[in-house]
Design an enzyme around this catalytic site. Structure first.
Site, PDB file in Angstrom:
ATOM      1  N   CYS A  41    -102.212 -68.446 -36.255  1.00 22.88           N
ATOM      2  CA  CYS A  41    -101.134 -69.336 -36.719  1.00 22.88           C
ATOM      3  C   CYS A  41    -101.070 -70.638 -35.914  1.00 22.88           C
ATOM      4  CB  CYS A  41     -99.793 -68.601 -36.702  1.00 22.88           C
ATOM      5  SG  CYS A  41     -99.168 -68.145 -35.060  1.00 22.88           S
ATOM      6  N   HIS A  44     -94.549 -67.067 -34.129  1.00 23.42           N
ATOM      7  CA  HIS A  44     -95.289 -67.467 -35.334  1.00 23.42           C
ATOM      8  C   HIS A  44     -94.906 -68.895 -35.687  1.00 23.42           C
ATOM      9  CE1 HIS A  44     -97.737 -66.682 -38.869  1.00 23.42           C
ATOM     10  NE2 HIS A  44     -96.841 -67.335 -39.589  1.00 23.42           N
ATOM     11  N   HIS A  74     -99.581 -71.509 -43.645  1.00 28.85           N
ATOM     12  CA  HIS A  74     -99.748 -70.821 -42.365  1.00 28.85           C
ATOM     13  C   HIS A  74    -100.874 -69.805 -42.465  1.00 28.85           C
ATOM     14  CE1 HIS A  74     -97.205 -67.003 -43.319  1.00 28.85           C
ATOM     15  NE2 HIS A  74     -97.558 -67.577 -44.438  1.00 28.85           N
TER      16      HIS A  74
END
Length: 362
Positions: free
Chosen positions: A278, A326, A338
């Site tokens: 990520c 994240h 993402h």
């Protein structure tokens, strides 16, 4: 001038190169080993967990793996920085030793000339002895030699002192480097354990449920977490046409780069261009715009100005969960791009897919 620096260890770089392969092998092996109708460990024989329970446990394992991944990224980034520092310090040590050697040679020539004339200065005799440092650091000794020689001795004393300090710094840096390498290795094993466990659980689901999980958006419980106000209202606002323009030219370039990565596989520890985790995707995308983002999602949270979710623009970083484990990139229309989790590919998902902790504009 040729450097006399000895090469320093670079084992972490090798570890990083095989990281994705190691994780993939571990995950594949676990998937092959687990029967398709495996029951939860500890459950009565012949029983299986409900699909919803399994999916919740898989989500939790992926979250834990993601946290471990960001810790790995931080440890690796620190180790890489320490490796560069150690290399630079070793170069300075080599140059410093050459400087000291030249000074000692010059003073040795003075002593030789004096010896031939039958009058070697005691200061130079001590300088060229097996242990001159203690003598040289006594400033009174410099009174025994005349102007030019005294200045050369002062320069040598300073050069020897600097060389000792550099050598001490190299030793400290190498010790810290080894600690960071060990930390990265521990995080690597933790990630692989979590991913293997998640693979076994997913393999216990019927094929349709596994496919549905792969298509599903990320989720994570109470979306009101954080101090951004009503996420639902904010999401509705950022989906409007007014929020479709990037906040800056570099943000627009980063969005275009992120879109070009759609479909690329997730690989923990990867920063592209073929695969990403990520934070690696965010770093790579902004790198295409000439912006150097830090490596981890935690550091990326503070790599710019925080803005309310209701004012999000394409290119803004949307950081998720209270621990910032994240991150995705807002691209307009209420969506982020993402790298979701292992087994998934870079894709669009709703901006409110997980609890949002902050929105950062680099």
């Amino acid at each position: 001038m040729a450097s006399h620096r000895r090469p320093s260890p670079s084992g972490l770089a090798q570890t990083a190169r095989v990281t994705f392969v190691s994780a993939a092998v571990a995950t594949a092996a676990a998937a092959l080993a687990a029967p398709a109708n495996a029951a939860r460990p500890g459950a009565p024989s012949g029983t299986a967990e409900p699909s919803g329970t399994v999916k919740a446990r898989v989500d939790r394992l992926y979250e834990e793996a993601e946290r471990a991944t960001e810790k790995y990224n931080a440890a690796k980034e620190r180790a890489d920085g320490l490796h560069r520092t150690a290399d630079q310090a070793a170069d300075r040590v080599a140059r410093g030793q050459e400087h000291v050697n030249r000074l000692r040679t010059a003073l040795g020539m003075i002593a030789t000339a004096q010896y031939r004339s039958g009058a070697v200065d005691p200061a130079l005799q001590l300088l060229l002895s097996s242990d001159p440092d203690g003598y040289l650091e006594r400033a009174a000794a410099l009174d025994r030699v005349s102007g030019r020689q005294a200045e050369q001795l002062r320069v040598l004393v300073a050069a020897q002192r600097a060389l000792r300090q550099e050598r001490s710094q190299v030793a400290r840096t190498l010790g810290e480097l080894e600690d960071s390498r060990r930390a990265a290795e521990e995080r690597k094993h933790e990630v692989e354990r979590k991913l293997a466990a998640a693979s076994r659980l997913l393999n216990s689901l019927p094929q349709p449920d596994r496919e549905a999980y792969g298509r599903a958006s990320r989720s994570g419980g109470d979306r009101s977490e954080g101090s951004l106000g009503s996420v639902e209202q904010a999401v509705e606002h950022v989906g409007s046409a007014a929020a479709s323009a990037a906040a800056s030219a570099r943000g627009a370039i980063a969005v275009a780069a992120a879109r070009s990565a759609l479909g690329s596989p997730y690989a923990w520890g990867a920063t592209g261009p073929g695969s990403f985790d990520c934070s690696g995707l965010m770093q790579w995308a902004y790198g295409r715009a000439g912006v150097g983002l830090p490596r981890t999602s935690q550091a990326q949270r503070n790599a710019g100005r925080h803005v309310p979710l209701s004012e999000a623009r394409p290119g803004d970083l949307v950081v998720y969960r209270g621990d910032a484990s994240h991150v995705g990139m807002y691209v307009g229309n209420g969506q982020v791009i993402h790298a979701p989790y292992p087994g998934a590919r870079v894709r669009y998902d709703p901006v409110g897919m997980m609890p949002i902790s902050s929105v950062t504009r680099p």
